[in-house]
Motif scaffolding. Structure first.
Motif, mmCIF file in Angstrom:
data_model
loop_
_atom_site.group_PDB
_atom_site.id
_atom_site.type_symbol
_atom_site.label_atom_id
_atom_site.label_comp_id
_atom_site.label_asym_id
_atom_site.label_seq_id
_atom_site.Cartn_x
_atom_site.Cartn_y
_atom_site.Cartn_z
ATOM 1 N N VAL A 15 0.758 -1.081 0.046
ATOM 2 C CA VAL A 15 -0.067 -0.128 -0.137
ATOM 3 C C VAL A 15 0.873 1.107 -0.086
ATOM 4 C CG1 VAL A 15 -1.809 1.285 1.448
ATOM 5 C CG2 VAL A 15 -1.584 -1.208 1.447
ATOM 6 N N PRO A 16 0.776 1.831 -0.935
ATOM 7 C CA PRO A 16 1.905 3.064 -1.291
ATOM 8 C C PRO A 16 1.426 4.374 -0.312
ATOM 9 C CG PRO A 16 0.486 3.102 -3.157
ATOM 10 C CD PRO A 16 -0.147 1.935 -2.391
ATOM 11 N N LEU A 17 1.641 4.153 1.096
ATOM 12 C CA LEU A 17 1.254 5.298 1.872
ATOM 13 C C LEU A 17 2.351 5.776 2.850
ATOM 14 C CD1 LEU A 17 -1.877 3.784 3.666
ATOM 15 C CD2 LEU A 17 -1.881 5.472 1.660
ATOM 16 N N PRO A 18 2.549 7.049 2.973
ATOM 17 C CA PRO A 18 3.921 7.305 3.627
ATOM 18 C C PRO A 18 4.004 7.190 5.092
ATOM 19 C CG PRO A 18 2.340 9.445 3.005
ATOM 20 C CD PRO A 18 1.997 8.197 2.444
ATOM 21 N N GLU A 19 2.708 6.951 5.791
ATOM 22 C CA GLU A 19 2.655 6.437 7.176
ATOM 23 C C GLU A 19 3.073 5.116 7.089
ATOM 24 O OE1 GLU A 19 -0.491 9.581 5.960
ATOM 25 O OE2 GLU A 19 0.044 7.697 5.139
ATOM 26 N N VAL A 20 3.108 4.183 6.173
ATOM 27 C CA VAL A 20 3.619 2.584 6.178
ATOM 28 C C VAL A 20 4.847 2.838 6.206
ATOM 29 C CG1 VAL A 20 3.474 0.284 5.249
ATOM 30 C CG2 VAL A 20 1.286 1.597 5.186
ATOM 31 N N VAL A 21 5.573 2.723 7.210
ATOM 32 C CA VAL A 21 7.119 2.435 7.492
ATOM 33 C C VAL A 21 7.632 0.959 7.136
ATOM 34 C CG1 VAL A 21 7.315 4.547 8.718
ATOM 35 C CG2 VAL A 21 6.980 2.489 10.052
ATOM 36 N N GLU A 22 6.630 -0.092 7.526
ATOM 37 C CA GLU A 22 7.413 -1.472 7.338
ATOM 38 C C GLU A 22 6.251 -2.266 6.806
ATOM 39 O OE1 GLU A 22 10.033 -4.569 9.618
ATOM 40 O OE2 GLU A 22 9.065 -3.113 10.920
ATOM 41 N N ALA A 23 6.437 -3.255 6.151
ATOM 42 C CA ALA A 23 5.331 -4.207 5.936
ATOM 43 C C ALA A 23 5.798 -5.578 6.022
ATOM 44 C CB ALA A 23 4.359 -3.864 4.532
ATOM 45 N N CYS A 24 4.905 -6.632 6.525
ATOM 46 C CA CYS A 24 5.583 -8.054 6.437
ATOM 47 C C CYS A 24 4.481 -8.887 6.428
ATOM 48 C CB CYS A 24 6.021 -8.069 8.286
ATOM 49 S SG CYS A 24 7.344 -7.091 8.619
ATOM 50 N N THR A 25 4.767 -10.101 5.809
ATOM 51 C CA THR A 25 3.884 -11.195 5.889
ATOM 52 C C THR A 25 3.976 -11.891 7.282
ATOM 53 O OG1 THR A 25 5.369 -12.816 4.850
ATOM 54 C CG2 THR A 25 4.142 -11.631 3.211
ATOM 55 N N VAL A 26 2.853 -12.304 7.626
ATOM 56 C CA VAL A 26 2.837 -13.118 8.950
ATOM 57 C C VAL A 26 2.096 -14.482 8.935
ATOM 58 C CG1 VAL A 26 2.961 -10.670 10.445
ATOM 59 C CG2 VAL A 26 0.788 -11.664 9.611
ATOM 60 N N SER A 27 2.442 -15.148 10.020
ATOM 61 C CA SER A 27 1.507 -16.258 10.130
ATOM 62 C C SER A 27 0.357 -16.121 10.977
ATOM 63 C CB SER A 27 2.452 -17.463 10.941
ATOM 64 O OG SER A 27 2.752 -17.154 12.122
ATOM 65 N N GLY A 28 -0.686 -16.889 10.891
ATOM 66 C CA GLY A 28 -1.755 -16.621 11.827
ATOM 67 C C GLY A 28 -3.040 -16.237 11.038
ATOM 68 N N ALA A 29 -3.835 -15.259 11.651
ATOM 69 C CA ALA A 29 -5.049 -15.148 11.134
ATOM 70 C C ALA A 29 -5.005 -13.942 9.751
ATOM 71 C CB ALA A 29 -6.287 -14.619 12.024
ATOM 72 N N ALA A 30 -4.064 -13.013 10.185
ATOM 73 C CA ALA A 30 -3.861 -11.882 9.250
ATOM 74 C C ALA A 30 -2.939 -12.465 8.235
ATOM 75 C CB ALA A 30 -3.080 -10.765 9.847
ATOM 76 N N ASP A 31 -2.814 -11.837 7.131
ATOM 77 C CA ASP A 31 -1.834 -12.199 5.922
ATOM 78 C C ASP A 31 -0.585 -11.408 5.992
ATOM 79 O OD1 ASP A 31 -3.871 -13.919 4.720
ATOM 80 O OD2 ASP A 31 -5.192 -12.211 4.175
ATOM 81 N N ALA A 32 -0.933 -10.070 6.507
ATOM 82 C CA ALA A 32 0.163 -8.926 6.344
ATOM 83 C C ALA A 32 0.133 -8.118 7.804
ATOM 84 C CB ALA A 32 0.358 -8.310 5.247
ATOM 85 N N MET A 33 1.270 -7.495 8.139
ATOM 86 C CA MET A 33 1.334 -6.805 9.138
ATOM 87 C C MET A 33 1.796 -5.414 8.662
ATOM 88 S SD MET A 33 0.787 -6.185 12.946
ATOM 89 C CE MET A 33 0.997 -7.829 13.263
ATOM 90 N N LEU A 34 1.193 -4.165 8.738
ATOM 91 C CA LEU A 34 1.851 -3.125 8.523
ATOM 92 C C LEU A 34 2.141 -2.187 9.529
ATOM 93 C CD1 LEU A 34 -0.954 -1.957 5.542
ATOM 94 C CD2 LEU A 34 1.158 -3.285 5.328
#
Length: 75
Positions: A15-34
């Protein structure tokens, strides 16, 4: 700093937002963590709303980091 677990329909969660400083894929219920930075609660809400408007995002959850207990350098 906010942690925003996102549930996406594919792996194109960038997601091209300046507020997003890191994005990761994760295990568990979510697909990613921003990891997001915002000036205040209103700015936080606006940024999360823009994440939710991305076509690949099904839903989001939000967690606010209250304090950092440990911050080790990354390898």
């Amino acid at each position: 700093m906010d942690d925003v677990p996102v549930h996406a329909r594919d792996e194109g969660v960038a997601v091209p937002l300046p507020e997003v400083v890191e994005a990761c894929t994760v295990s568990g219920a979510a697909d990613a963590m921003l990891h997001m930075l915002a000036r205040d609660i209103a700015h936080r809400e606006q940024a999360i709303q823009r994440v939710r408007e991305a076509p690949v995002i099904d839903r989001t959850e939000s967690v606010i980091v209250l304090s950092r207990l440990l911050d080790r350098p990354r390898l």
